[in-house]
Design a protein around this motif. Structure first.
Motif, short mmCIF file in Angstrom:
data_model
loop_
_atom_site.label_atom_id
_atom_site.label_comp_id
_atom_site.label_asym_id
_atom_site.label_seq_id
_atom_site.Cartn_x
_atom_site.Cartn_y
_atom_site.Cartn_z
N LEU A 273 -42.97 17.37 -117.41
CA LEU A 273 -42.69 16.02 -117.88
C LEU A 273 -42.90 15.05 -116.72
O LEU A 273 -42.40 15.28 -115.61
CB LEU A 273 -41.24 15.92 -118.37
CG LEU A 273 -40.72 14.49 -118.67
CD1 LEU A 273 -41.46 13.88 -119.85
CD2 LEU A 273 -39.22 14.51 -118.93
N VAL A 274 -43.64 13.98 -116.98
CA VAL A 274 -43.83 12.89 -116.01
C VAL A 274 -43.42 11.61 -116.72
O VAL A 274 -44.08 11.19 -117.68
CB VAL A 274 -45.30 12.80 -115.54
CG1 VAL A 274 -45.44 11.72 -114.47
CG2 VAL A 274 -45.80 14.15 -115.01
N MET A 275 -42.34 10.98 -116.28
CA MET A 275 -41.80 9.84 -117.01
C MET A 275 -41.44 8.69 -116.08
O MET A 275 -40.68 8.87 -115.12
CB MET A 275 -40.57 10.25 -117.82
CG MET A 275 -39.97 9.14 -118.65
SD MET A 275 -38.58 9.71 -119.68
CE MET A 275 -37.38 10.19 -118.43
N GLU A 276 -41.97 7.52 -116.36
CA GLU A 276 -41.63 6.32 -115.61
C GLU A 276 -40.23 5.85 -116.00
O GLU A 276 -39.75 6.09 -117.12
CB GLU A 276 -42.65 5.22 -115.88
CG GLU A 276 -42.46 3.97 -115.02
CD GLU A 276 -43.63 3.01 -115.09
OE1 GLU A 276 -43.40 1.82 -114.83
OE2 GLU A 276 -44.75 3.44 -115.41
N HIS A 277 -39.57 5.15 -115.06
CA HIS A 277 -38.26 4.58 -115.36
C HIS A 277 -38.05 3.33 -114.52
O HIS A 277 -38.88 2.98 -113.66
CB HIS A 277 -37.15 5.61 -115.09
CG HIS A 277 -37.11 6.14 -113.69
ND1 HIS A 277 -36.83 5.36 -112.58
CD2 HIS A 277 -37.32 7.40 -113.20
CE1 HIS A 277 -36.85 6.09 -111.49
NE2 HIS A 277 -37.16 7.34 -111.84
N LEU A 308 -45.58 2.91 -104.72
CA LEU A 308 -46.17 2.57 -103.42
C LEU A 308 -45.37 1.50 -102.69
O LEU A 308 -45.54 1.32 -101.48
CB LEU A 308 -47.62 2.13 -103.61
CG LEU A 308 -48.57 3.22 -104.14
CD1 LEU A 308 -49.97 2.67 -104.32
CD2 LEU A 308 -48.58 4.42 -103.19
N ALA A 309 -44.50 0.78 -103.41
CA ALA A 309 -43.64 -0.21 -102.78
C ALA A 309 -42.32 0.39 -102.32
O ALA A 309 -41.45 -0.33 -101.81
CB ALA A 309 -43.38 -1.37 -103.73
N GLY A 310 -42.14 1.70 -102.52
CA GLY A 310 -40.93 2.37 -102.09
C GLY A 310 -39.79 2.30 -103.08
O GLY A 310 -38.68 2.75 -102.77
N ARG A 311 -40.03 1.79 -104.28
CA ARG A 311 -38.97 1.71 -105.29
C ARG A 311 -38.99 2.95 -106.17
O ARG A 311 -40.06 3.44 -106.53
CB ARG A 311 -39.17 0.46 -106.16
CG ARG A 311 -39.09 -0.85 -105.39
CD ARG A 311 -39.58 -2.01 -106.22
NE ARG A 311 -41.00 -1.85 -106.56
CZ ARG A 311 -41.75 -2.81 -107.07
NH1 ARG A 311 -41.23 -3.99 -107.33
NH2 ARG A 311 -43.03 -2.59 -107.34
N ASP A 312 -37.81 3.46 -106.54
CA ASP A 312 -37.74 4.59 -107.46
C ASP A 312 -38.51 4.23 -108.73
O ASP A 312 -38.27 3.19 -109.34
CB ASP A 312 -36.29 4.90 -107.81
CG ASP A 312 -35.49 5.38 -106.61
OD1 ASP A 312 -36.10 5.93 -105.68
OD2 ASP A 312 -34.25 5.20 -106.61
N ARG A 313 -39.44 5.11 -109.14
CA ARG A 313 -40.34 4.71 -110.22
C ARG A 313 -40.50 5.75 -111.32
O ARG A 313 -40.62 5.41 -112.49
CB ARG A 313 -41.72 4.36 -109.64
CG ARG A 313 -42.75 3.91 -110.65
CD ARG A 313 -42.26 2.73 -111.47
NE ARG A 313 -41.86 1.62 -110.61
CZ ARG A 313 -41.11 0.62 -111.02
NH1 ARG A 313 -40.64 0.59 -112.25
NH2 ARG A 313 -40.77 -0.35 -110.19
N PHE A 314 -40.55 7.05 -111.00
CA PHE A 314 -40.76 8.03 -112.06
C PHE A 314 -40.18 9.38 -111.67
O PHE A 314 -39.93 9.67 -110.50
CB PHE A 314 -42.23 8.16 -112.43
CG PHE A 314 -43.12 8.77 -111.37
CD1 PHE A 314 -43.52 10.10 -111.45
CD2 PHE A 314 -43.58 8.01 -110.30
CE1 PHE A 314 -44.36 10.66 -110.49
CE2 PHE A 314 -44.42 8.56 -109.34
CZ PHE A 314 -44.81 9.89 -109.44
N VAL A 315 -39.94 10.19 -112.69
CA VAL A 315 -39.36 11.50 -112.49
C VAL A 315 -40.34 12.56 -113.00
O VAL A 315 -41.10 12.32 -113.94
CB VAL A 315 -38.01 11.61 -113.24
CG1 VAL A 315 -38.22 11.61 -114.74
CG2 VAL A 315 -37.23 12.83 -112.80
N THR A 316 -40.33 13.72 -112.35
CA THR A 316 -41.06 14.88 -112.85
C THR A 316 -40.09 16.04 -113.00
O THR A 316 -39.12 16.16 -112.24
CB THR A 316 -42.21 15.29 -111.90
OG1 THR A 316 -41.69 15.55 -110.59
CG2 THR A 316 -43.25 14.18 -111.82
N ALA A 317 -40.34 16.87 -114.00
CA ALA A 317 -39.46 18.02 -114.23
C ALA A 317 -40.20 19.08 -115.03
O ALA A 317 -41.10 18.76 -115.81
CB ALA A 317 -38.19 17.59 -114.97
N ARG A 318 -39.80 20.34 -114.83
CA ARG A 318 -40.38 21.48 -115.55
C ARG A 318 -39.46 21.89 -116.70
O ARG A 318 -38.23 21.95 -116.54
CB ARG A 318 -40.55 22.67 -114.62
CG ARG A 318 -41.53 22.45 -113.49
CD ARG A 318 -42.94 22.70 -113.90
NE ARG A 318 -43.87 22.42 -112.82
CZ ARG A 318 -45.18 22.30 -112.98
NH1 ARG A 318 -45.70 22.45 -114.20
NH2 ARG A 318 -45.97 22.04 -111.96
#
Length: 334
Positions: A273-277, A308-318
């Motif tokens: 799963l690749v999800m922006e937040h 790229l701006a250093g802000r938390d942006r997305f999560v990955t999970a199996r």
């Protein structure tokens, strides 16, 4: 004759210099509070002149009709209509995506999210058997799904969208690019406003039954802005992006919760799963995956990533469920 009328009359009969037009446009947009006035002025000029932005340096003079068209677009941009609505296109990775009223404009930070999904699908160990399968939930304009199809040509790519207006743009972009993306209208279970709640749309678990437990990568940019941010968003966002693509409830997690639940029904064991937040969700979204809902204990390798701006942006999970679980359809309580 003096004043604005005189300058308009002169412009109607003589070419203007591009430098002067760009300077005036930049000043007008800066006064209107546009964040990137010079860049927007150059992109509008390139659009009017039918050249790339990089070739504007080769243009010295602008015919009166083109100058007039540019000034009209500058005024519309000064009223905070999104630049992409004026040009009709949004650049995303290697593609130009058609956008307009009714669909979310893809942002540059989402390109980095797409990069992770693309890299995963290219990985030799990403696929159990056959060609890799990717599903884009909350697909909007199709920018993510189309980029995957463009850059991973052996992938089977599906794009899921609920809203009719956005669905129209999605289908248009699939047609105009010619990329092999399969489009589905389905409900992934995000709570809807009372005006939309009665609109019957099949749940994603029903629409994508043949993909259950077979998908290698689920990617999504769901609605995730907390409701309390409504007064603070830029006019381009609050007035012109569709609300269904923006707002994720009181905590902003209505969209992410629905995506996590839907992904659990689609992914194969070991699928990604690749999800922006939202940039304030760097801890809450990983916590959601780790311990909330019927999927608790089923996700591993949960990692949050900055943009790229250093802000938390997305999560990955199996997706690694410990054992058989009762089937869940989108639209059920999660």
């Amino acid at each position: 004759m003096t004043g604005p009328a005189a300058s308009t009359t002169r412009a109607d009969h003589a070419d203007a210099t591009l430098a002067a037009e760009l300077a005036a446009a930049t000043a007008r947009l800066a006064a209107a509070g546009v964040a990137s006035p010079r860049g927007d002025a150059e992109q509008l000029a390139a659009h009017v002149l039918g050249v790339s932005r990089g070739r504007l340096a080769l243009v010295t003079r602008v015919e009166p009709a083109a100058a007039g068209e540019l000034r009209v677009l500058v005024e519309r941009r000064a009223s905070r209509i999104p630049l992409q609505h004026l040009t009709g296109l949004a650049g995303f990775r290697h593609l130009d995506i058609a956008v307009g009223p009714g669909v979310f404009i893809p942002r540059p930070e989402t390109e980095w999210v797409a990069e992770w999904a693309i890299a995963a699908l290219r990985s030799p160990d990403a696929v159990v058997a056959g060609r890799p399968i990717c599903v884009d939930l909350c697909a909007g304009s199709g920018a993510i799904a189309l980029s995957v199809a463009d850059e991973v040509p052996n992938a089977e790519v599906h794009a899921v969208e609920l809203e009719p207006a956005a669905l129209g743009w999605l289908r248009r972009n699939v047609e105009r690019t010619g990329l092999p993306v399969r489009v589905h209208q389905a409900d992934i279970g995000i709570p809807r406003s009372p005006t939309d709640a009665g609109r019957p749309v099949a749940p994603v678990g029903t629409v994508l039954t043949d993909l259950a437990g077979r998908v290698d990568v689920v990617i999504s940019n769901p609605p995730y802005l907390p409701d309390h941010e409504r007064p603070r968003v830029e006019p381009e966002v609050g007035r012109h992006d569709p609300p269904a693509a923006l707002w994720g409830g009181p905590d902003g997690l209505d969209g992410p919760r629905a995506v996590v639940a839907a992904a659990g029904g689609l992914l194969r064991p070991g699928g990604l799963l690749v999800m922006e937040h939202a940039d304030g969700h760097g801890q809450t979204v990983p916590a959601l995956l780790a311990g909330e809902g019927w999927w608790a204990g089923s996700w591993s390798e949960i990692v949050d990533h900055p943009d790229l701006a250093g802000r938390d942006r997305f999560v990955t999970a199996r997706w690694n469920p410990p054992g058989p679980r009762p089937p869940r359809g989108a639209g059920e309580d999660v």
